[in-house]
Design an enzyme around this catalytic site. Structure first.
Site, PDB file in Angstrom:
ATOM      1  N   ARG A  42       0.829  -1.207   0.000  1.00 20.04           N
ATOM      2  CA  ARG A  42       0.000   0.000   0.000  1.00 20.04           C
ATOM      3  C   ARG A  42       0.867   1.262   0.000  1.00 20.04           C
ATOM      4  O   ARG A  42       0.559   2.227  -0.695  1.00 20.04           O
ATOM      5  CB  ARG A  42      -0.953  -0.018   1.193  1.00 20.04           C
ATOM      6  CG  ARG A  42      -2.121  -0.961   0.967  1.00 20.04           C
ATOM      7  CD  ARG A  42      -2.992  -1.169   2.181  1.00 20.04           C
ATOM      8  NE  ARG A  42      -4.117  -2.021   1.823  1.00 20.04           N
ATOM      9  CZ  ARG A  42      -4.975  -2.529   2.699  1.00 20.04           C
ATOM     10  NH1 ARG A  42      -4.826  -2.278   3.996  1.00 20.04           N
ATOM     11  NH2 ARG A  42      -5.982  -3.285   2.288  1.00 20.04           N
ATOM     12  N   TYR A  81      -6.278  -0.566  -6.905  1.00 21.03           N
ATOM     13  CA  TYR A  81      -5.799  -1.834  -6.338  1.00 21.03           C
ATOM     14  C   TYR A  81      -5.118  -1.644  -4.987  1.00 21.03           C
ATOM     15  O   TYR A  81      -4.871  -0.536  -4.545  1.00 21.03           O
ATOM     16  CB  TYR A  81      -4.954  -2.632  -7.317  1.00 21.03           C
ATOM     17  CG  TYR A  81      -3.675  -2.072  -7.895  1.00 21.03           C
ATOM     18  CD1 TYR A  81      -3.013  -0.980  -7.386  1.00 21.03           C
ATOM     19  CD2 TYR A  81      -3.113  -2.707  -9.011  1.00 21.03           C
ATOM     20  CE1 TYR A  81      -1.836  -0.524  -7.942  1.00 21.03           C
ATOM     21  CE2 TYR A  81      -1.932  -2.256  -9.572  1.00 21.03           C
ATOM     22  CZ  TYR A  81      -1.295  -1.168  -9.042  1.00 21.03           C
ATOM     23  OH  TYR A  81      -0.123  -0.721  -9.590  1.00 21.03           O
ATOM     24  N   GLU A  82      -4.853  -2.772  -4.329  1.00 20.65           N
ATOM     25  CA  GLU A  82      -4.383  -2.809  -2.935  1.00 20.65           C
ATOM     26  C   GLU A  82      -5.373  -2.136  -1.984  1.00 20.65           C
ATOM     27  O   GLU A  82      -4.984  -1.528  -0.985  1.00 20.65           O
ATOM     28  CB  GLU A  82      -2.998  -2.162  -2.796  1.00 20.65           C
ATOM     29  CG  GLU A  82      -1.899  -2.870  -3.545  1.00 20.65           C
ATOM     30  CD  GLU A  82      -1.780  -4.333  -3.146  1.00 20.65           C
ATOM     31  OE1 GLU A  82      -2.109  -4.675  -1.996  1.00 20.65           O
ATOM     32  OE2 GLU A  82      -1.378  -5.137  -3.998  1.00 20.65           O
ATOM     33  N   GLY A  83      -6.649  -2.269  -2.287  1.00 15.86           N
ATOM     34  CA  GLY A  83      -7.689  -1.631  -1.486  1.00 15.86           C
ATOM     35  C   GLY A  83      -8.012  -0.275  -2.060  1.00 15.86           C
ATOM     36  O   GLY A  83      -7.164   0.615  -2.076  1.00 15.86           O
TER      37      GLY A  83
END
Length: 593
Positions: free
Chosen positions: A297, A440-442
């Site tokens: 992140r 992406y990655e949350g």
């Protein structure tokens, strides 16, 4: 597209003048033997060369050609394999790795700057080593000694790459819904069966083996996220002597055709009874994977910064060369048919927005990286505080940097005008490549909820108070008259952040929907305030060191003033939006949308 020039001078300025990393490193016993100023300067210098000369020239063709898929095999774009081999020869995959398994043990402040250069050069290329570094971090922290010896050494050597396999077609954010199964075997291994989607670097031709970190559930696992375990699943089985064995029933079913990052292989992976090996404890896999996810992140946030830096360099070169119309205040270039577009207020606005947000993001990322280094290598109360600040600021790094990074790529495109929409100039690629980082990655909305609901509300405001108090300490210690233009508005912004936090927590007790309605705006109020904090630090340093390099430090000061005058006030409208509460969102029936 302008040739990429790594901002090494600015990086060294932040490391040694602003954050005084070379004074911090000797105080961290677990780090002191691995890094000093001479070593770090050499690392950044060499990284700049490979980013500028080897990786950046691949970006355009990588976007045009992309990766190809044929009967389960993925071939990377032209030049990628040779560039990756050069990257490996330089020892770069080991940069932040555990020294006990062949890593160099460099601190996050160094690896984050390394990541920025790779992302500015080519985000697609950066993803292959970036995922491997994150997986290595998770294995180093949670895996058994046997797994570390077998896999980490080869990953740090660049012989093997790695992935993270979380998402399934029906389970994205809600990982408790995953269906991939892990069946225990008599020899202590597991048979992994299921399908994963959106797997970055899931298949490629860069390395001999690919090590997949896979989330799966045992047949009798508890429901939801409490039943998730983490497994190492190699593409090829590994023999006892470390040599590669037979194929491990992990196949690529297809690759995604995407808006951007065309040279990054985004794969559908099928696990058909593949051999897997437990990492950490059963049913505690999500906690193990979060070690990698939090690393990624922050790395994704740096992708936003990298794209924004490249956009600014492109747009600035174009704006200085492009002549069009005359200045409102009179002719500036009488020897030419028109003035450069640098004379136009809106062009200057866009360029200065990019410059201030890029340099502020780099400084804030170094502040967060410093906290992460103290949390990793420090001791006692300092370590605990750094762990808490890192937890607080990880979602900020991911979401805020990618939001302003995308804003900067669009601003750069706007400076180009029509040429920014044409592929041959390369600017539109940055817009497409940067867009995924907000997803992406949350997604950034999820990051905002993580910040406000889990970190701020979950701690009853205590985590945010740590940051607020640190700013208060800086303000109280900075008493010189020449810093008043920064200290006074910083103190006001910090006070308003503290008051806003109390307001949101109080309002949430009456209506829990306040968290969801306020989260995105709250994250940005925090982001602009935190960026003001690091800009004040830079202004203080540049005032003190003006005689050493007047042009450089003058640029810092005028940009700091621009940030405070034109960008910090953005938070004021966000505060008013938050105070409007959740009712305007939830008083609208679904049928009325």
């Amino acid at each position: 597209m302008a040739d990429y020039v790594a901002p090494v001078k600015d990086m060294n300025y932040l490391l040694y003048d602003v954050f005084k990393s070379d004074q911090l490193w000797p105080t961290l016993p677990k780090l002191a033997d691995h890094v000093d100023r001479e070593t770090s300067e050499a690392i950044l210098s060499e990284c700049a060369k490979i980013a500028e000369q080897v990786i950046a020239p691949l970006s355009r063709e990588g976007d045009e050609v992309g990766v190809s898929f044929d009967n389960g095999a993925v071939t990377t774009a032209p030049g990628y394999k040779a560039a990756f081999d050069t990257y490996v020869e330089g020892g770069w995959p080991a940069l932040g790795g555990d020294v006990n398994y062949g890593g160099m043990g460099m601190p996050k402040v160094i690896t984050s700057l390394h990541e920025e250069m790779l992302c500015s050069a080519d985000i697609s290329f950066s993803l292959y080593p970036g995922l491997t570094a994150g997986a290595g971090l998770s294995l180093a922290k949670h895996a058994s000694e046997e797994i570390k010896q077998r896999y980490l050494t080869r990953m740090y050597a660049g012989e093997w790459a790695a992935t993270m396999c979380l998402t399934e077609a029906h389970a994205g954010t809600d990982l408790g819904m995953i269906r991939t199964k892990a069946v225990p075997q008599e020899d202590g291994s597991y048979k992994i069966t299921g399908n994963k989607i959106f797997i970055t670097g899931g298949e490629h031709d860069l390395t001999d083996n690919i090590i997949h970190l896979v989330l799966a559930k045992l047949p009798d696992a508890p429901e939801g996220s409490r039943g998730i375990s983490l497994f190492v699943v190699p593409k090829f089985n590994v023999n006892e002597d470390g040599s590669l064995g037979d194929f491990n029933q992990v196949s690529c079913g297809s690759i995604e055709h995407k808006m951007g990052i065309h040279a990054s292989a985004t794969c559908v992976l099928n696990f058909d009874g593949a051999n897997g090996y437990l990492v950490g404890e059963l049913n505690k896999g999500l906690a193990c994977m979060f070690t990698m996810m939090n690393f990624e992140r922050i790395g994704v946030g740096i992708q936003g910064l990298g794209a924004g830096v490249r956009s600014y360099q492109n747009a600035l070169e174009y704006a200085k060369d492009r002549i069009q119309s005359r200045s409102l205040s009179g002719v500036k270039s009488p020897d030419k048919a028109a003035d450069s577009i640098m004379v136009h207020g809106d062009v200057r606005r866009m360029l200065l927005n990019m410059k201030a947000l890029n340099e502020g993001s780099r400084a804030l990322s170094l502040y967060i990286a410093t906290q992460l280094d103290i949390a990793t290598y420090g001791e006692g109360e300092a370590r605990v505080k750094a762990e808490q600040l890192t937890a607080l600021m990880t979602p900020l790094a991911k979401a805020f940097f990618t939001d302003v990074g995308f804003e900067n790529t669009v601003a750069g495109q706007q400076v180009f005008g029509g040429h920014g929409f044409i592929r041959e100039w390369g600017q539109e690629q940055l817009v497409r490549d940067a867009r995924i980082a907000q997803i992406y990655e949350g997604t950034n909305g999820i990051q905002a909820m993580d910040l406000l609901a889990r970190k701020v509300a979950g701690s009853k405001g205590a985590l945010m108070q740590l940051f607020v108090d640190e700013v208060k300490d800086f303000v109280s210690q900075t008493t010189t008259d020449d810093m008043a233009e920064f200290i006074e508005p910083l103190a006001q912004a910090n006070l308003e952040l503290e008051q806003l936090t109390a307001f949101v927590l109080n309002a949430t007790s009456d209506n829990v929907e306040m968290l969801g309605s306020a989260a995105n705006d709250y994250l940005h109020v925090f982001g602009y305030t935190a960026m003001a904090f690091v800009w004040a630090k830079m202004a203080q340093v540049s005032m003190t060191n003006m005689a050493d390099d007047q042009e450089f430090h003058s640029s810092k000061l005028v940009t700091a003033r621009y940030y405070y005058a034109k960008l910090l006030p953005r938070r004021l409208s966000l505060i008013e939006t938050i105070k409007a509460g959740p009712e305007p969102l939830f008083n609208v029936n679904d049928e009325l949308f």
